[in-house]
Design an enzyme around this catalytic site. Sequence first.
Site: not given
Ligand code: ITT
Length: 208
Positions: A8, A70-71, A155, A181-182
Amino acid sequence: MKEIVLATKNLDKIKEMREVFKDMPLRVLTFHDFPCMEEIEESGNTLEENALIKAEAWARFTNKWALSDDTGLEVEYLGGRPGVFSSRFAGIGATYEDNWRKLLKLMEGVVWEKRKAKFRCVVAIVSPQGEKLIVEGVTEGYITCEPRGSEGFGYDPVFYVPEKGKTFGEMSIEEKEEISHRGKALRIAKEILNKKLEGKGNVKNERV
Ligand code: ITT
């Protein structure tokens, strides 16, 4: 397996991942160790597809075990949106604040009972030989009407967790990790990896 690379470029995720893995006998590498790693297009339709795309690309490039995350935030009132599009909810290049502001705007006037949401985190671990492990963690909560707290990222200031009586934005990293979740997904992954490190288990192609 002595090293793992975090697949990431999100520094906020890296901070939380390091927190969970801090007591593991593993050297944790990041994109700082591989400055030439290319950008990866998250072209999947699901969190699982995107998590695998990222971990596979990093394992191939680095020839090391790679762990991705991925979240997505799934809001009931919005039919599960923004979900897999959480990072681009307010458009490509949107900031965290742009995204949560758009969410609050769409939820304006919606009563508390209809503000249910869940964070879903899919973690993929892939070896250079192609072994795969997928784990998932979910935390349920509510979307607040206004942001609260300045901890965390994304968020977090608008995601309220009833069992704690606070938003993620009001929690320390340790507190969030305990119920997030993570944190949940990474703890399952950690248990499986620890068994592997002790020579008692293997990462089969499995989904937990
Ligand atoms: P990578 O793909 O490089 O890991 P990213 O920021 O693009 O980084 P995601 O595609 O998983 O990651 O995007 C998920 C989005 O959801 C992220 O940009 C945040 O805005 C939000 N997010 C993810 N985890 C979160 C958390 O624990 N708390 C709050 N918002 C979160």
